[in-house]
Design a protein around this motif. Structure first.
Motif, PDB file in Angstrom:
ATOM      1  N   ASN A  35      34.203  57.329  72.097  1.00 37.84           N
ATOM      2  CA  ASN A  35      34.185  56.432  70.923  1.00 37.84           C
ATOM      3  C   ASN A  35      33.923  54.987  71.322  1.00 37.84           C
ATOM      4  O   ASN A  35      34.110  54.592  72.469  1.00 37.84           O
ATOM      5  N   SER A  36      33.456  54.206  70.339  1.00 37.13           N
ATOM      6  CA  SER A  36      33.252  52.784  70.601  1.00 37.13           C
ATOM      7  C   SER A  36      33.482  51.975  69.334  1.00 37.13           C
ATOM      8  O   SER A  36      33.403  52.500  68.221  1.00 37.13           O
ATOM      9  N   ARG A  37      33.818  50.722  69.548  1.00 36.19           N
ATOM     10  CA  ARG A  37      34.037  49.786  68.439  1.00 36.19           C
ATOM     11  C   ARG A  37      33.369  48.455  68.768  1.00 36.19           C
ATOM     12  O   ARG A  37      33.178  48.121  69.936  1.00 36.19           O
ATOM     13  N   MET A  38      33.111  47.667  67.720  1.00 42.31           N
ATOM     14  CA  MET A  38      32.677  46.282  67.896  1.00 42.31           C
ATOM     15  C   MET A  38      33.892  45.359  67.893  1.00 42.31           C
ATOM     16  O   MET A  38      34.840  45.559  67.122  1.00 42.31           O
ATOM     17  N   TYR A  39      33.835  44.358  68.752  1.00 43.09           N
ATOM     18  CA  TYR A  39      34.873  43.327  68.833  1.00 43.09           C
ATOM     19  C   TYR A  39      34.226  41.972  68.584  1.00 43.09           C
ATOM     20  O   TYR A  39      33.187  41.660  69.170  1.00 43.09           O
ATOM     21  N   ILE A  40      34.854  41.184  67.737  1.00 41.38           N
ATOM     22  CA  ILE A  40      34.389  39.825  67.472  1.00 41.38           C
ATOM     23  C   ILE A  40      35.253  38.901  68.313  1.00 41.38           C
ATOM     24  O   ILE A  40      36.490  38.957  68.232  1.00 41.38           O
ATOM     25  N   LYS A  71      32.964  34.393  75.324  1.00 39.11           N
ATOM     26  CA  LYS A  71      33.138  33.110  74.632  1.00 39.11           C
ATOM     27  C   LYS A  71      33.177  33.304  73.127  1.00 39.11           C
ATOM     28  O   LYS A  71      32.660  34.296  72.601  1.00 39.11           O
ATOM     29  N   LYS A  72      33.829  32.348  72.476  1.00 39.66           N
ATOM     30  CA  LYS A  72      33.964  32.401  71.023  1.00 39.66           C
ATOM     31  C   LYS A  72      32.584  32.532  70.392  1.00 39.66           C
ATOM     32  O   LYS A  72      31.661  31.812  70.770  1.00 39.66           O
ATOM     33  N   GLY A  73      32.463  33.462  69.448  1.00 45.59           N
ATOM     34  CA  GLY A  73      31.186  33.679  68.777  1.00 45.59           C
ATOM     35  C   GLY A  73      30.425  34.885  69.289  1.00 45.59           C
ATOM     36  O   GLY A  73      29.483  35.348  68.648  1.00 45.59           O
TER      37      GLY A  73
END
Ligand code: MF3
Ligand code: CO
Ligand code: CO
Length: 276
Positions: A114-119, A93-95
């Motif tokens: 590897n890893s990344r953050m997603y908004i 969900k958004k947020g």
């Protein structure tokens, strides 16, 4: 087991594995949005690895001593989940903020992690700041990497930056050597003291993957045997790259077209070499 130093062939193998691991994240990026489930993201990644890349997920069925077999092709760690979140049927969900961690194995047997953050959609200023500071914290560690430096220099740089921004560093999980084995020596702590621990030498490949909490550093494990959450339920973020120690410094191996650029202080500290 001990530290493995990669020769030219090993470096080629690691470059390929790590680029492919990064390309899985690139492929997923447009799909990571409100309404999508993490199980759907896992399914997309599994299909891409096996049928497009010809790689395998290193996490599917992964079973270190004392753990149940890990049931998915990647980890999805949402909001207060620190790491090792298991994909499920709940729509994003958004947020939300979420880490996606992908490790591939190539046909030649090399691992890239590897890893990344997603908004998800958009998030609060606090959540976005945690993601951004954690990214910078990882890079504060990366730029310490060069022959003669020590693992403690990396941990110290990450801890100092994270704590000076009001956050805490998770202690129970760390970066790791990687090669033809998923988790090999050395352990790469994200806290510590300068000038301590193993000396870095050319040919070493290891991950730097700080888990940074908005609140206290303490964690707890959920009943599934894998999912780690913050004890105080504060938000947690993580980024991960696999790094090669070169003769003069470092090479970030987990790069691809969709990798976010390094923070400004990295470009400023290490300008591209002048061409003659
Ligand atoms: N990729 C994680 C790491 O950075 C390990 C995940 S193990 C799993 O080391 F089984 F939880 F997937
Ligand atoms: Co890792
Ligand atoms: Co990982």
């Amino acid at each position: 087991m001990s530290i493995t130093y990669k020769d030219a062939e090993g470096v080629r193998g690691m470059r390929e594995a790590c680029r492919l691991a990064s390309e899985v994240l690139d492929y997923l990026t447009p799909h990571v949005k409100p309404g999508v489930t993490t199980r759907e993201i896992d399914r997309l990644a599994a299909d891409y690895m096996v049928n497009v890349q010809g790689t395998k997920s290193a996490t599917l069925g992964y079973q270190p001593p004392g753990y149940p077999p890990y049931p998915a092709s990647l980890c999805t760690s949402l909001n207060h989940v620190v790491c090792h979140g298991i994909p499920n049927d709940k729509p994003l969900k958004k947020g939300d903020i979420m880490n996606i961690d992908v490790t591939v194995i190539t046909r030649d047997g090399w691992f890239g992690d590897n890893s990344r953050m997603y908004i998800i959609g958009d998030a609060s200023i606090a959540a976005k700041r945690l993601c951004a500071i954690t990214y910078e914290a990882m890079w504060h560690g990366i730029v310490r990497v060069k022959p003669g430096a020590r693992l403690g220099d990396i941990g110290f740089a990450i801890q100092k930056f994270a704590e000076s921004n009001g956050y805490s560093v998770v202690r129970e999980f760390c970066g790791h050597g990687i090669g033809k084995v998923f988790h090999e020596e050395p352990q790469v702590l994200h806290y510590g003291k300068p000038g301590t621990l193993e000396e870095l030498k050319p040919g070493m490949t290891f991950t730097i993957e700080p888990m940074i909490n908005a609140g206290r550093k303490d964690i707890k494990e959920m009943g599934d045997g894998w999912t780690i959450v913050t004890k105080d339920h504060s938000l947690s973020a993580q980024w991960e790259h696999t790094i090669l120690v070169t003769e003069t410094g470092y090479e970030v191996l987990t790069l691809s077209a969709g990798s976010p650029p390094p923070p400004a202080f990295v470009a400023a500290a290490a300008p591209a070499p002048a061409t003659a």
